[in-house]
Design an enzyme around this catalytic site. Structure first.
Site, PDB file in Angstrom:
ATOM      1  N   GLU A   1      19.670 -15.786  22.513  1.00 48.12           N
ATOM      2  CA  GLU A   1      19.907 -14.545  21.764  1.00 48.12           C
ATOM      3  C   GLU A   1      20.331 -13.467  22.741  1.00 48.12           C
ATOM      4  O   GLU A   1      19.844 -13.431  23.880  1.00 48.12           O
ATOM      5  CB  GLU A   1      18.631 -14.121  21.044  1.00 48.12           C
ATOM      6  CG  GLU A   1      18.218 -15.084  19.969  1.00 48.12           C
ATOM      7  CD  GLU A   1      17.063 -14.534  19.165  1.00 48.12           C
ATOM      8  OE1 GLU A   1      17.318 -13.937  18.105  1.00 48.12           O
ATOM      9  OE2 GLU A   1      15.918 -14.680  19.607  1.00 48.12           O
TER      10      GLU A   1
ATOM     11  N   ASP B   1       7.314 -18.596  19.330  1.00 46.74           N
ATOM     12  CA  ASP B   1       8.194 -17.959  18.328  1.00 46.74           C
ATOM     13  C   ASP B   1       9.265 -18.928  17.826  1.00 46.74           C
ATOM     14  O   ASP B   1       9.519 -18.992  16.634  1.00 46.74           O
ATOM     15  CB  ASP B   1       8.854 -16.723  18.961  1.00 46.74           C
ATOM     16  CG  ASP B   1       9.654 -15.904  17.960  1.00 46.74           C
ATOM     17  OD1 ASP B   1       9.228 -15.817  16.792  1.00 46.74           O
ATOM     18  OD2 ASP B   1      10.702 -15.344  18.343  1.00 46.74           O
TER      19      ASP B   1
ATOM     20  N   HIS C   1      13.333 -21.056   8.758  1.00 50.95           N
ATOM     21  CA  HIS C   1      14.632 -20.709   8.168  1.00 50.95           C
ATOM     22  C   HIS C   1      15.783 -21.510   8.800  1.00 50.95           C
ATOM     23  O   HIS C   1      16.850 -21.619   8.212  1.00 50.95           O
ATOM     24  CB  HIS C   1      14.888 -19.205   8.186  1.00 50.95           C
ATOM     25  CG  HIS C   1      15.329 -18.648   9.509  1.00 50.95           C
ATOM     26  ND1 HIS C   1      14.449 -18.355  10.503  1.00 50.95           N
ATOM     27  CD2 HIS C   1      16.548 -18.338   9.992  1.00 50.95           C
ATOM     28  CE1 HIS C   1      15.119 -17.882  11.541  1.00 50.95           C
ATOM     29  NE2 HIS C   1      16.403 -17.855  11.258  1.00 50.95           N
TER      30      HIS C   1
ATOM     31  N   LYS D   1      15.555 -14.356  24.958  1.00 50.59           N
ATOM     32  CA  LYS D   1      16.123 -13.090  24.493  1.00 50.59           C
ATOM     33  C   LYS D   1      16.961 -12.514  25.637  1.00 50.59           C
ATOM     34  O   LYS D   1      16.680 -12.790  26.808  1.00 50.59           O
ATOM     35  CB  LYS D   1      15.009 -12.092  24.163  1.00 50.59           C
ATOM     36  CG  LYS D   1      13.997 -12.597  23.131  1.00 50.59           C
ATOM     37  CD  LYS D   1      14.387 -12.200  21.740  1.00 50.59           C
ATOM     38  CE  LYS D   1      13.373 -12.649  20.719  1.00 50.59           C
ATOM     39  NZ  LYS D   1      13.920 -12.768  19.368  1.00 50.59           N
TER      40      LYS D   1
ATOM     41  N   LYS E   1      19.771 -23.540   7.217  1.00 48.41           N
ATOM     42  CA  LYS E   1      21.143 -23.306   7.697  1.00 48.41           C
ATOM     43  C   LYS E   1      22.000 -24.534   7.417  1.00 48.41           C
ATOM     44  O   LYS E   1      21.582 -25.665   7.684  1.00 48.41           O
ATOM     45  CB  LYS E   1      21.141 -23.018   9.207  1.00 48.41           C
ATOM     46  CG  LYS E   1      20.503 -21.671   9.564  1.00 48.41           C
ATOM     47  CD  LYS E   1      20.574 -21.430  11.057  1.00 48.41           C
ATOM     48  CE  LYS E   1      19.711 -20.256  11.488  1.00 48.41           C
ATOM     49  NZ  LYS E   1      20.344 -18.960  11.429  1.00 48.41           N
TER      50      LYS E   1
ATOM     51  N   ARG F   1       0.846  -1.190   0.000  1.00 43.39           N
ATOM     52  CA  ARG F   1       0.000   0.000   0.000  1.00 43.39           C
ATOM     53  C   ARG F   1       0.885   1.244   0.000  1.00 43.39           C
ATOM     54  O   ARG F   1       1.020   1.938   0.985  1.00 43.39           O
ATOM     55  CB  ARG F   1      -0.873  -0.023   1.248  1.00 43.39           C
ATOM     56  CG  ARG F   1      -2.188   0.688   1.044  1.00 43.39           C
ATOM     57  CD  ARG F   1      -3.150   0.383   2.094  1.00 43.39           C
ATOM     58  NE  ARG F   1      -2.491   0.186   3.393  1.00 43.39           N
ATOM     59  CZ  ARG F   1      -3.104  -0.277   4.452  1.00 43.39           C
ATOM     60  NH1 ARG F   1      -4.350  -0.618   4.410  1.00 43.39           N
ATOM     61  NH2 ARG F   1      -2.465  -0.422   5.607  1.00 43.39           N
TER      62      ARG F   1
ATOM     63  N   HIS G   1      11.670 -23.867  15.204  1.00 35.44           N
ATOM     64  CA  HIS G   1      13.106 -24.132  15.063  1.00 35.44           C
ATOM     65  C   HIS G   1      13.595 -25.249  16.004  1.00 35.44           C
ATOM     66  O   HIS G   1      14.296 -26.163  15.590  1.00 35.44           O
ATOM     67  CB  HIS G   1      13.935 -22.880  15.358  1.00 35.44           C
ATOM     68  CG  HIS G   1      13.518 -21.670  14.581  1.00 35.44           C
ATOM     69  ND1 HIS G   1      12.994 -21.733  13.321  1.00 35.44           N
ATOM     70  CD2 HIS G   1      13.577 -20.343  14.875  1.00 35.44           C
ATOM     71  CE1 HIS G   1      12.739 -20.513  12.887  1.00 35.44           C
ATOM     72  NE2 HIS G   1      13.077 -19.645  13.812  1.00 35.44           N
TER      73      HIS G   1
ATOM     74  N   LYS H   1       6.400 -18.459   9.293  1.00 35.47           N
ATOM     75  CA  LYS H   1       5.819 -18.712  10.605  1.00 35.47           C
ATOM     76  C   LYS H   1       5.434 -17.378  11.242  1.00 35.47           C
ATOM     77  O   LYS H   1       5.988 -16.355  10.814  1.00 35.47           O
ATOM     78  CB  LYS H   1       6.794 -19.478  11.472  1.00 35.47           C
ATOM     79  CG  LYS H   1       8.022 -18.659  11.815  1.00 35.47           C
ATOM     80  CD  LYS H   1       8.783 -19.338  12.902  1.00 35.47           C
ATOM     81  CE  LYS H   1       9.757 -18.420  13.522  1.00 35.47           C
ATOM     82  NZ  LYS H   1       9.280 -17.233  14.144  1.00 35.47           N
TER      83      LYS H   1
HETATM   84  C1  BG6 Z   1      13.053 -15.922  14.164  1.00 40.94           C
HETATM   85  C2  BG6 Z   1      12.371 -15.424  15.414  1.00 40.94           C
HETATM   86  O1  BG6 Z   1      12.363 -17.031  13.645  1.00 40.94           O
HETATM   87  O2  BG6 Z   1      14.388 -16.298  14.449  1.00 40.94           O
HETATM   88  C3  BG6 Z   1      13.160 -14.290  16.036  1.00 40.94           C
HETATM   89  O3  BG6 Z   1      11.065 -14.972  15.098  1.00 40.94           O
HETATM   90  C4  BG6 Z   1      14.604 -14.665  16.215  1.00 40.94           C
HETATM   91  O4  BG6 Z   1      12.573 -13.890  17.275  1.00 40.94           O
HETATM   92  C5  BG6 Z   1      15.179 -15.225  14.924  1.00 40.94           C
HETATM   93  O5  BG6 Z   1      15.322 -13.502  16.606  1.00 40.94           O
HETATM   94  C6  BG6 Z   1      16.593 -15.722  15.115  1.00 40.94           C
HETATM   95  O6  BG6 Z   1      17.112 -16.175  13.903  1.00 40.94           O
HETATM   96  P1  BG6 Z   1      18.664 -16.499  13.770  1.00 40.94           P
HETATM   97  O7  BG6 Z   1      18.808 -17.073  12.406  1.00 40.94           O
HETATM   98  O8  BG6 Z   1      19.389 -15.196  13.963  1.00 40.94           O
HETATM   99  O9  BG6 Z   1      18.982 -17.465  14.868  1.00 40.94           O
END
Ligand code: BG6
Length: 515
Positions: free
Chosen positions: A246, A265, A208, A367, A212, A71, A270, A178
């Site tokens: 993280e 999340d 994702h 986090k 990796k 948009r 993952h 996701k």
């Molecule tokens: C995402 C999460 O799927 O993966 C995020 O939604 C997270 O919260 C991220 O920060 C981390 O990805 P990576 O590849 O940096 O470990």
């Protein structure tokens, strides 16, 4: 008879090669990608740079087209500028004018909102034009980098305009990010909505982590070697710890994160995928069907350890120190005040199979933890007998094999070794494999690999519907339990989570690794 130095037996087929030479990258055939959600972080930081990197590696077809839909009152040039800036800032490979110029020729923009029929009619015309002008051959992927709440309307539009329906041997695929739902019930609803428009084989769900290199290496390590598989079971393994830590906070994503939290999340997707790859049986081949079949089997056998107030933990980071900098607590984040959403989650799982009976799998993520690290640590039992005096092995821990997913990608093995000197003293040492030093090629970004696989129609690295639903079925009771509890327990930023996480693993007679 010693088999040292023996060659592979005649007729042995390396399952990793699956009948073709996978060392040679395949080039995508004629096609284009339409992205919904082009102004979001994911598009700018991951998708657009990945497309450029693929172009730079010569893996996109010559007439490749990239269409943005948003948009914004933009012309093609304005969108091209956005892509250009994203590529300059985030691409993995060096910027080359000639690659960019070629990619740019196929960039188009369609302004509009998701509920506006006329905009989607325009999109259909642009896609048809691209087939003529660029030779995209009617093959298009639709990338929904948008909130799941907007999936239904976009899917309806793709169906109404015929964009979801390929003619003849053309293909149309949908790529979804996701979170795939909020719990099992909503995931089923979402899957129904998606499958109403796109058949399951045209749906590519992105996790994702599966893109990796180090995650794919779990299968190589387990199934291309003789060394590990014989001890990969409850006779030798004491427990498994899967950690995704993280150091960043919510980084401006409070709006997305509030109400989702650490378990939804990343554990639902993952970390349960990492567990599946670590615990599954050897697939018959590396065909998508065999791989997914084994993952589905192991996820079906995965159960929460109980009682949940002892076998799970959750927390919220409060103010603290991160790398010498003072940082705020999560409740200070704009849009997060009073939130009861967890930023740390830990759970205990059992895999009810003969291989894993009695071996707990501890999963944790958070986090603002001590540092950024993702790893799978397989901790072995102690030797049944030590022919040493106790004082000689006082500093000997348990053997461990640690697969470092990131950063500092590699594998470490920890074992006991004699300390030099006249006395017999045994202490832990490590043996290290590092991607950075063992290989000259740098690893492609996860999104590069996954986008290319979408364009090639190669589905192995994308979880199917059943995996998503099984993962929710595992997690749902924890989420329901937490919903009835008090606030998550605070932990200071820069530490390794709340005290309840330490209590959780201590109750099981183990301790967390400090990665
Ligand atoms: C995402 C999460 O799927 O993966 C995020 O939604 C997270 O919260 C991220 O920060 C981390 O990805 P990576 O590849 O940096 O470990």
């Amino acid at each position: 008879m010693s088999t040292a130095g023996s060659k592979a037996p005649a007729g042995w087929v390396n399952p990793l090669l699956d009948g073709r030479d996978k060392r040679l990258p395949r080039i995508a055939g004629p096609c284009g990608v339409v992205i919904f959600g082009v102004t979001g972080d994911l598009s700018r930081k991951k998708l657009m740079p990945a497309m450029y990197d693929l172009a730079n590696r010569g893996l996109l077809p010559p007439g490749f087209a990239l269409v943005g839909f948003a948009r914004r009152d933009w012309a093609d040039e304005n969108f091209a500028e956005l892509v250009h800036d994203a590529v300059r800032e985030h691409a993995r490979t060096p910027f080359r004018e000639e690659v960019w110029a070629r990619l740019c020729e196929g960039v188009r923009f369609v302004p509009g909102s998701f509920d506006d029929d006329a905009s989607f009619d325009d999109l259909a015309s642009v896609v048809a034009e691209l087939d003529q002008q660029r030779g995209t051959g009617g093959n298009h992927a639709f990338y929904l980098a948008i909130p799941p709440a907007t999936f239904p309307v976009v899917l309806k539009q793709l169906s109404r305009t015929g964009l979801a329906a390929p003619a003849g041997d053309q293909w149309r695929r949908v790529v979804i990010e996701k979170p795939f739902g909020h719990d099992l019930r909503s995931a089923r609803e979402l899957n129904d909505i998606v499958n109403d428009v796109f058949p399951e084989e045209s749906v590519f769900r992105i996790d994702h982590y599966l893109g990796k290199e180090t995650v794919q290496n779990i299968l190589a390590l387990r199934f291309a070697n003789q060394l590990y598989e014989p001890i990969w079971n409850s006779h030798y393994v004491d427990h498994v710890q899967i950690t995704m830590a993280e150091d960043i906070g919510l980084a401006g994503r409070a709006g997305y994160y509030d109400g989702i939290g650490a378990a939804r999340d990343v554990i639902q997707n993952h970390l349960l995928q990492l567990l599946a790859l670590t615990a599954m049986e050897e697939p018959l081949s590396f065909s998508p069907g065999s791989l997914r079949g084994e993952k589905i089997k192991v996820l079906s056998a995965t159960k929460l350890a109980e009682p949940l107030d002892e076998t799970t933990a959750r927390g919220q980071y409060s103010a603290g120190w991160q790398g010498g900098t003072k940082v705020d607590g999560v409740l200070e984040e704009p849009g997060f005040h009073d939130s009861t959403t967890e930023t740390f989650a830990a759970i205990t799982l059992n895999v009810d199979t003969r291989r894993w009976a009695g071996v707990p799998f501890f999963l944790r993520t958070g986090k603002r933890l001590g540092r950024r690290v993702t790893e799978v640590a397989v901790i072995f039992k102690r030797a049944p007998h030590l022919p040493f005096e106790t004082t000689m092995t006082e500093e000997l821990g348990q053997n461990a094999l640690v697969i470092r997913i990131q950063p500092d990608e590699g594998v470490t093995i920890r074992f006991g070794s004699k300390v030099p000197g006249t006395a017999m003293e045994v202490r832990d040492v490590t043996m290290d494999f590092r991607y950075g030093t063992a290989f000259t090629e740098s690893s492609p970004e996860a999104y590069e690999r996954l986008l290319l696989d979408v364009l090639l129609g190669e589905p192995s690295l994308f979880p199917v519907n059943a995996e998503v639903e099984l993962s929710w079925a595992i997690l749902d009771p924890v989420l329901e339990h937490w919903a009835k509890c008090d606030r998550p327990e605070p932990y200071a930023a820069g530490t390794w989570g709340p005290p309840s996480a330490d209590r959780m693993i201590a109750m099981a007679g183990r301790t967390w690794r400090r990665p």
